[in-house]
Design a protein around this motif. Structure first.
Motif, PDB file in Angstrom:
ATOM      1  N   THR A  34      24.401 -27.438 -11.293  1.00 41.57           N
ATOM      2  CA  THR A  34      25.104 -26.715 -10.250  1.00 41.57           C
ATOM      3  C   THR A  34      24.138 -25.824  -9.523  1.00 41.57           C
ATOM      4  OG1 THR A  34      27.063 -26.681 -11.650  1.00 41.57           O
ATOM      5  CG2 THR A  34      27.045 -25.210  -9.766  1.00 41.57           C
ATOM      6  N   ALA A  35      24.136 -25.907  -8.213  1.00 39.79           N
ATOM      7  CA  ALA A  35      23.258 -25.066  -7.411  1.00 39.79           C
ATOM      8  C   ALA A  35      23.962 -23.761  -7.104  1.00 39.79           C
ATOM      9  CB  ALA A  35      22.884 -25.773  -6.114  1.00 39.79           C
ATOM     10  N   THR A  36      23.371 -22.644  -7.511  1.00 42.14           N
ATOM     11  CA  THR A  36      23.943 -21.330  -7.233  1.00 42.14           C
ATOM     12  C   THR A  36      23.336 -20.797  -5.955  1.00 42.14           C
ATOM     13  OG1 THR A  36      24.169 -20.912  -9.591  1.00 42.14           O
ATOM     14  CG2 THR A  36      24.280 -19.001  -8.119  1.00 42.14           C
ATOM     15  N   PRO A  37      24.142 -20.431  -4.978  1.00 41.45           N
ATOM     16  CA  PRO A  37      23.601 -20.004  -3.698  1.00 41.45           C
ATOM     17  C   PRO A  37      22.890 -18.664  -3.811  1.00 41.45           C
ATOM     18  CG  PRO A  37      25.967 -19.652  -3.761  1.00 41.45           C
ATOM     19  CD  PRO A  37      25.616 -20.395  -5.018  1.00 41.45           C
ATOM     20  N   ALA A  38      21.803 -18.514  -3.064  1.00 39.22           N
ATOM     21  CA  ALA A  38      21.111 -17.234  -2.979  1.00 39.22           C
ATOM     22  C   ALA A  38      21.909 -16.307  -2.079  1.00 39.22           C
ATOM     23  CB  ALA A  38      19.708 -17.447  -2.408  1.00 39.22           C
ATOM     24  N   PRO A  39      21.773 -14.991  -2.281  1.00 39.10           N
ATOM     25  CA  PRO A  39      22.494 -14.054  -1.409  1.00 39.10           C
ATOM     26  C   PRO A  39      22.128 -14.279   0.050  1.00 39.10           C
ATOM     27  CG  PRO A  39      21.537 -12.934  -3.305  1.00 39.10           C
ATOM     28  CD  PRO A  39      20.995 -14.321  -3.314  1.00 39.10           C
ATOM     29  N   ALA A  40      23.124 -14.293   0.902  1.00 43.24           N
ATOM     30  CA  ALA A  40      22.884 -14.561   2.320  1.00 43.24           C
ATOM     31  C   ALA A  40      22.345 -13.311   3.004  1.00 43.24           C
ATOM     32  CB  ALA A  40      24.184 -14.999   2.996  1.00 43.24           C
ATOM     33  N   ALA A  41      21.493 -13.514   3.987  1.00 47.94           N
ATOM     34  CA  ALA A  41      21.013 -12.405   4.795  1.00 47.94           C
ATOM     35  C   ALA A  41      22.155 -11.872   5.640  1.00 47.94           C
ATOM     36  CB  ALA A  41      19.869 -12.883   5.693  1.00 47.94           C
ATOM     37  N   PRO A  82      26.547 -23.441   0.762  1.00 49.79           N
ATOM     38  CA  PRO A  82      27.693 -23.933  -0.007  1.00 49.79           C
ATOM     39  C   PRO A  82      27.324 -24.160  -1.471  1.00 49.79           C
ATOM     40  CG  PRO A  82      26.789 -25.682   1.369  1.00 49.79           C
ATOM     41  CD  PRO A  82      26.096 -24.407   1.775  1.00 49.79           C
ATOM     42  N   LEU A  83      28.297 -23.984  -2.342  1.00 52.43           N
ATOM     43  CA  LEU A  83      28.142 -24.393  -3.729  1.00 52.43           C
ATOM     44  C   LEU A  83      28.110 -25.916  -3.771  1.00 52.43           C
ATOM     45  CD1 LEU A  83      30.862 -22.092  -5.356  1.00 52.43           C
ATOM     46  CD2 LEU A  83      28.409 -21.643  -5.216  1.00 52.43           C
ATOM     47  N   SER A  84      27.387 -26.469  -4.724  1.00 53.35           N
ATOM     48  CA  SER A  84      27.341 -27.925  -4.828  1.00 53.35           C
ATOM     49  C   SER A  84      27.307 -28.347  -6.283  1.00 53.35           C
ATOM     50  CB  SER A  84      26.125 -28.489  -4.080  1.00 53.35           C
ATOM     51  OG  SER A  84      24.918 -28.094  -4.703  1.00 53.35           O
ATOM     52  N   GLN A  85      27.801 -29.547  -6.533  1.00 50.74           N
ATOM     53  CA  GLN A  85      27.849 -30.084  -7.891  1.00 50.74           C
ATOM     54  C   GLN A  85      27.740 -31.598  -7.849  1.00 50.74           C
ATOM     55  OE1 GLN A  85      30.728 -28.378 -10.588  1.00 50.74           O
ATOM     56  NE2 GLN A  85      29.158 -28.876 -12.058  1.00 50.74           N
ATOM     57  N   LEU A  86      26.942 -32.130  -8.777  1.00 47.62           N
ATOM     58  CA  LEU A  86      26.850 -33.575  -8.945  1.00 47.62           C
ATOM     59  C   LEU A  86      28.027 -34.041  -9.782  1.00 47.62           C
ATOM     60  CD1 LEU A  86      25.187 -36.220  -8.597  1.00 47.62           C
ATOM     61  CD2 LEU A  86      24.070 -35.655 -10.779  1.00 47.62           C
ATOM     62  N   ALA A  87      28.865 -34.870  -9.194  1.00 46.18           N
ATOM     63  CA  ALA A  87      30.008 -35.450  -9.904  1.00 46.18           C
ATOM     64  C   ALA A  87      29.530 -36.764 -10.528  1.00 46.18           C
ATOM     65  CB  ALA A  87      31.172 -35.688  -8.944  1.00 46.18           C
ATOM     66  N   ARG A  88      29.055 -36.651 -11.746  1.00 48.68           N
ATOM     67  CA  ARG A  88      28.371 -37.785 -12.386  1.00 48.68           C
ATOM     68  C   ARG A  88      29.306 -38.964 -12.656  1.00 48.68           C
ATOM     69  NH1 ARG A  88      23.463 -36.242 -16.203  1.00 48.68           N
ATOM     70  NH2 ARG A  88      22.831 -34.247 -15.334  1.00 48.68           N
ATOM     71  N   ALA A  89      28.739 -40.154 -12.601  1.00 50.32           N
ATOM     72  CA  ALA A  89      29.463 -41.346 -13.024  1.00 50.32           C
ATOM     73  C   ALA A  89      29.825 -41.221 -14.502  1.00 50.32           C
ATOM     74  CB  ALA A  89      28.601 -42.588 -12.805  1.00 50.32           C
ATOM     75  N   LYS A  90      30.988 -41.714 -14.861  1.00 48.48           N
ATOM     76  CA  LYS A  90      31.418 -41.769 -16.266  1.00 48.48           C
ATOM     77  C   LYS A  90      31.335 -43.219 -16.724  1.00 48.48           C
ATOM     78  CE  LYS A  90      35.675 -42.255 -17.180  1.00 48.48           C
ATOM     79  NZ  LYS A  90      35.633 -43.569 -17.882  1.00 48.48           N
ATOM     80  N   PRO A  96      25.418 -40.637 -16.823  1.00 52.32           N
ATOM     81  CA  PRO A  96      24.059 -40.749 -16.277  1.00 52.32           C
ATOM     82  C   PRO A  96      23.862 -39.808 -15.102  1.00 52.32           C
ATOM     83  CG  PRO A  96      25.405 -42.629 -15.616  1.00 52.32           C
ATOM     84  CD  PRO A  96      26.209 -41.863 -16.616  1.00 52.32           C
ATOM     85  N   ALA A  97      22.619 -39.526 -14.811  1.00 56.00           N
ATOM     86  CA  ALA A  97      22.279 -38.568 -13.745  1.00 56.00           C
ATOM     87  C   ALA A  97      22.352 -39.228 -12.378  1.00 56.00           C
ATOM     88  CB  ALA A  97      20.906 -37.971 -13.990  1.00 56.00           C
ATOM     89  N   ILE A  98      23.537 -39.709 -12.058  1.00 53.96           N
ATOM     90  CA  ILE A  98      23.803 -40.292 -10.748  1.00 53.96           C
ATOM     91  C   ILE A  98      25.283 -40.089 -10.465  1.00 53.96           C
ATOM     92  CG2 ILE A  98      24.269 -42.598 -11.694  1.00 53.96           C
ATOM     93  CD1 ILE A  98      23.045 -43.744  -9.121  1.00 53.96           C
ATOM     94  N   GLY A  99      25.633 -39.851  -9.205  1.00 51.21           N
ATOM     95  CA  GLY A  99      27.042 -39.655  -8.905  1.00 51.21           C
ATOM     96  C   GLY A  99      27.271 -39.233  -7.469  1.00 51.21           C
ATOM     97  N   ASP A 100      28.488 -38.838  -7.196  1.00 50.99           N
ATOM     98  CA  ASP A 100      28.844 -38.276  -5.900  1.00 50.99           C
ATOM     99  C   ASP A 100      28.380 -36.818  -5.861  1.00 50.99           C
ATOM    100  OD1 ASP A 100      30.141 -40.696  -5.410  1.00 50.99           O
ATOM    101  OD2 ASP A 100      32.078 -39.916  -6.092  1.00 50.99           O
ATOM    102  N   LEU A 101      28.280 -36.270  -4.663  1.00 49.37           N
ATOM    103  CA  LEU A 101      27.922 -34.865  -4.496  1.00 49.37           C
ATOM    104  C   LEU A 101      29.073 -34.161  -3.797  1.00 49.37           C
ATOM    105  CD1 LEU A 101      25.711 -32.645  -4.735  1.00 49.37           C
ATOM    106  CD2 LEU A 101      25.080 -33.229  -2.378  1.00 49.37           C
ATOM    107  N   LEU A 102      29.531 -33.063  -4.386  1.00 41.02           N
ATOM    108  CA  LEU A 102      30.601 -32.284  -3.782  1.00 41.02           C
ATOM    109  C   LEU A 102      30.072 -30.901  -3.429  1.00 41.02           C
ATOM    110  CD1 LEU A 102      33.642 -32.279  -3.025  1.00 41.02           C
ATOM    111  CD2 LEU A 102      34.068 -31.204  -5.244  1.00 41.02           C
ATOM    112  N   GLU A 103      30.368 -30.468  -2.225  1.00 41.61           N
ATOM    113  CA  GLU A 103      29.989 -29.135  -1.765  1.00 41.61           C
ATOM    114  C   GLU A 103      31.250 -28.361  -1.402  1.00 41.61           C
ATOM    115  OE1 GLU A 103      27.453 -29.912   1.560  1.00 41.61           O
ATOM    116  OE2 GLU A 103      25.671 -30.171   0.306  1.00 41.61           O
TER     117      GLU A 103
END
Length: 297
Positions: A3-10, A17-25, A50-57
């Motif tokens: 999960t990518a945590t956003p840095a504080p905005a200027a 945006p927050l983002s997450q890899l929705a991995r294949a099952k 596995p380390a592959i999937g859709d990306l959700l933001e």
């Protein structure tokens, strides 16, 4: 899950945006163990991610919206029946949010209706991201209300043993990292039709996993060879491309169909072996979707 945590905005700048890899099952095996009076099937399975999937933001927006992108976006609709939006609305209702606000963007990298839990994983990613965005908790039963595979996808990326109708989850015994080749002939198979065509509903369990885990890749593959996917015969009859894919994967240490199909997988001990097989398959069958990815990474 990463999960990518956003840095504080200027000051005056929009937050990332927050983002997450929705991995294949991927179901390394799937046993049909019975059927309840309400029609739900009882299963035993081992799911890996596995380390592959859709990306959700997800980011703040004026209302609740979903944009679709990626190679398989055209096969989905961004209307109210989309699992991502259903998950968002369910979480908002549970949290008492009368006017939920989020702009969601789904990059659809996985084939649709392909037996690798794409929609369920997308829903699980939506629950995780929106719980953070809205600063709310996740009700314990919410994932199961969205679909039988959503709870296990919410538990990703750890390998998980599944039982019952998907509600009984337990961490899998320790296993080595390995690589996987995923192949889909770009044929959709309806899950309900596969279950309906599976005559036996009360097949026996496979050998129990060693309590101490697996000593190495060969040990894991040896155990998996004694397991089955009980939906594979019915799915193969409904979709003749599945046996073709399995034949193309036959040179791997283990090849099997995942879930209700039509995606099949091959296991390899190392990345170079998996990548080499994936490249050969892309050249031989350019009309198939082929991917190689690590498991346990």
């Amino acid at each position: 899950m990463t999960t990518a945590t956003p840095a504080p905005a200027a000051p005056g700048a929009a937050a990332e945006p927050l983002s997450q890899l929705a991995r294949a099952k991927v179901n390394l095996f799937l046993h049909l163990r019975g059927q309840r009076a309400d029609g739900y099937h009882l299963l035993e399975s081992l799911a890996v991610f596995p380390a592959i999937g859709d990306l959700l933001e997800a980011e703040s927006g004026p209302g609740l919206s979903l944009a679709l992108d990626g190679p398989f976006a055209r096969e989905l609709s961004a209307d109210g029946d989309n699992l991502v939006l259903r998950a968002a609305r369910a979480l908002a209702e549970a949290a008492g949010l009368a006017r939920p606000r989020a702009a969601l963007r789904l990059v659809k990298n996985l084939p649709v209706a392909s037996g690798i839990g794409g929609g369920s994983s997308d829903a699980a990613a939506a629950l995780r991201l929106l719980a953070r965005l809205w600063n709310v908790g996740l009700p314990a039963d919410l994932a199961a209300r969205l679909g039988a595979d959503v709870p296990v996808c919410l538990a990703a990326p750890g390998a998980t043993l599944m039982a019952g109708v998907g509600e009984r989850l337990a961490p899998a015994p320790a296993m080595p990292g390995f690589w996987m080749v995923l192949v889909n002939p770009l044929r959709s198979v309806e899950t309900r039709a596969v279950f309906a065509a599976s005559v036996r509903k009360d097949l026996p369990p496979g050998p129990a996993a060693p309590a101490g885990g697996f000593a190495g890749f060969a040990d894991l593959v040896g155990w998996l060879r004694a397991q089955r996917n009980d939906l594979e015969p019915a799915a193969s009859a409904l979709c003749p491309a599945i046996p073709e894919v399995l034949e193309a994967l036959a040179g791997a240490p283990l090849a099997r169909m995942s879930g209700s199909g039509a995606t099949c997988f091959a296991l390899h001990e190392t990345g170079p072996e998996a990548i080499a097989q994936a490249e050969r398959l892309r050249a031989a069958a350019p009309g198939w979707w082929v991917a190689a990815a690590p498991v346990g990474a």
